[in-house]
Design a protein around this motif. Structure first.
Motif, PDB file in Angstrom:
ATOM      1  N   VAL A 126       0.785  -1.121   0.234  1.00 26.31           N
ATOM      2  CA  VAL A 126      -0.040   0.079   0.228  1.00 26.31           C
ATOM      3  C   VAL A 126       0.865   1.254  -0.005  1.00 26.31           C
ATOM      4  O   VAL A 126       0.513   2.176  -0.698  1.00 26.31           O
ATOM      5  CB  VAL A 126      -0.973  -0.248   1.110  1.00 26.31           C
ATOM      6  N   ALA A 127       1.946   1.405   0.768  1.00 30.55           N
ATOM      7  CA  ALA A 127       2.750   2.403   0.821  1.00 30.55           C
ATOM      8  C   ALA A 127       3.333   2.690  -0.317  1.00 30.55           C
ATOM      9  O   ALA A 127       3.570   3.541  -0.930  1.00 30.55           O
ATOM     10  CB  ALA A 127       3.794   2.261   2.052  1.00 30.55           C
ATOM     11  N   TYR A 128       3.892   1.630  -1.134  1.00 27.98           N
ATOM     12  CA  TYR A 128       4.413   1.549  -2.385  1.00 27.98           C
ATOM     13  C   TYR A 128       3.960   1.967  -3.322  1.00 27.98           C
ATOM     14  O   TYR A 128       4.036   3.091  -4.129  1.00 27.98           O
ATOM     15  CB  TYR A 128       5.123   0.088  -2.708  1.00 27.98           C
ATOM     16  N   VAL A 134       1.965   9.133  -6.272  1.00 34.59           N
ATOM     17  CA  VAL A 134       2.261  10.630  -6.068  1.00 34.59           C
ATOM     18  C   VAL A 134       3.458  10.917  -6.855  1.00 34.59           C
ATOM     19  O   VAL A 134       3.257  12.101  -7.433  1.00 34.59           O
ATOM     20  CB  VAL A 134       2.382  10.817  -4.521  1.00 34.59           C
ATOM     21  N   ALA A 135       4.398  10.049  -7.082  1.00 35.10           N
ATOM     22  CA  ALA A 135       5.655  10.374  -7.848  1.00 35.10           C
ATOM     23  C   ALA A 135       4.976  10.444  -9.379  1.00 35.10           C
ATOM     24  O   ALA A 135       5.842  11.387 -10.073  1.00 35.10           O
ATOM     25  CB  ALA A 135       6.737   9.471  -7.687  1.00 35.10           C
ATOM     26  N   SER A 136       4.205   9.859  -9.860  1.00 31.41           N
ATOM     27  CA  SER A 136       3.939   9.818 -11.197  1.00 31.41           C
ATOM     28  C   SER A 136       2.780  10.963 -11.425  1.00 31.41           C
ATOM     29  O   SER A 136       2.983  11.713 -12.417  1.00 31.41           O
ATOM     30  CB  SER A 136       2.930   8.381 -11.711  1.00 31.41           C
ATOM     31  N   TRP A 209       3.547   2.234  12.204  1.00 33.52           N
ATOM     32  CA  TRP A 209       3.345   2.670  10.700  1.00 33.52           C
ATOM     33  C   TRP A 209       4.140   4.162  10.425  1.00 33.52           C
ATOM     34  O   TRP A 209       4.611   4.285   9.158  1.00 33.52           O
ATOM     35  CB  TRP A 209       2.075   2.727  10.287  1.00 33.52           C
ATOM     36  N   ALA A 210       4.066   4.957  11.387  1.00 26.88           N
ATOM     37  CA  ALA A 210       4.577   6.092  11.074  1.00 26.88           C
ATOM     38  C   ALA A 210       6.270   6.151  10.939  1.00 26.88           C
ATOM     39  O   ALA A 210       6.916   6.909  10.358  1.00 26.88           O
ATOM     40  CB  ALA A 210       4.297   7.113  12.106  1.00 26.88           C
TER      41      ALA A 210
END
Length: 272
Positions: A126-128, A134-136, A209-210
């Motif tokens: 999910v993080a990936y 966002v990067a795209s 997670w943080a």
């Protein structure tokens, strides 16, 4: 319908487990040794695979397949030492059940660990996905020369703030009291072991997670930052001074965030 805690594990079980904790059980020592050996092997493998790949903050995580494989090995390296007390407690209960001729299939401890890794792997995917999306959508957002370091500093500072929230405190308590978790959630068989591992992994994700998001900001392919975040996780889960450990991690993260924002050159070299 799920059996109650008393039905799943009797008071005698808990008493027996407490008594057993006063002496060294060779099987438990062996289990800890296996976890530590796997963690050490994972560190060696990760160091070899990522040698020369660290590029500082917001390191490109690579293709999904490569990331997942690397992420699982990283999890073993970072999490196995701190999850050892939970795994040992689960193994202790399973051993007692076998002595009492109750259903506790061989290999259920390994299934429990697998469930734990599955939860963290889902979090990583999910993080990936969010990172790559966002990067795209905003090319260059994570670049150091376009404000990426300030974004990284903000994410790390947010992780420091999360350390002080009630949600962090509750989830950390769940991770620090393995026997309480097992006594209230004990389920028999492989399916039960898998479900318990997934549930414990979920509490661990809620707790850490943080810190893992902060690792993405610092450089998810950085051995040095991996080691530091892993030390933070182990310290707050295993040191007897929970409040002090928790607050110390918050302060350390805040200092790192300021360093990333104000003196980024001073933090160069953590990639090892």
């Amino acid at each position: 319908m799920r059996p109650s805690a008393r039905a799943a594990v009797s008071p005698a079980t808990a008493a027996g487990s407490t008594a057993a904790a006063s002496r060294v059980d060779p099987r438990e020592a062996g289990l800890i040794a296996v976890l530590l050996i796997l963690a050490a092997a994972s560190w060696v493998f990760t160091s070899t695979q990522l040698s020369g790949m660290d590029m500082g903050r917001w390191t490109e995580p690579g293709p999904l397949g490569f990331f997942v494989a690397t992420w699982v090995v990283m999890l073993a390296a970072m999490m196995f030492p701190s999850v050892a007390p939970m795994v040992v407690a689960y193994g202790r209960i399973q051993s007692h059940r076998r002595k009492m001729a109750r259903y506790a299939p061989a290999g259920s401890t390994a299934v429990f660990v697998a469930g734990y890794l599955i939860t963290w792997t889902v979090f990583g995917v999910v993080a990936y996905s969010l990172y790559m999306s966002v990067a795209s959508l905003a090319p260059g957002l994570f670049a150091a020369d376009q404000g990426g370091r300030y974004l990284a500093a903000g994410v790390i500072m947010a992780a420091a703030a999360y350390q002080l929230t009630p949600a962090k405190n509750v989830s950390l308590m769940k991770c620090r009291t393995p026997m309480e978790f097992i006594l209230h959630r004990m389920r028999p068989g492989y399916r039960g072991a898998l479900r318990m591992g997934v549930e414990h992994g979920a509490w661990c994700v809620a707790c850490c997670w943080a810190l893992m998001v902060a690792l993405f900001a610092l450089g998810v392919m950085s051995i040095g930052w991996m080691a530091l975040i892993g030390a933070f996780i182990a310290g707050e889960k295993m040191l007897p001074w929970k409040r002090l450990a928790n607050r110390s991690v918050a302060v350390a993260l805040a200092v790192i965030a300021l360093g990333v924002a104000l003196t980024p050159a001073a933090l160069v070299g953590m990639g090892m």
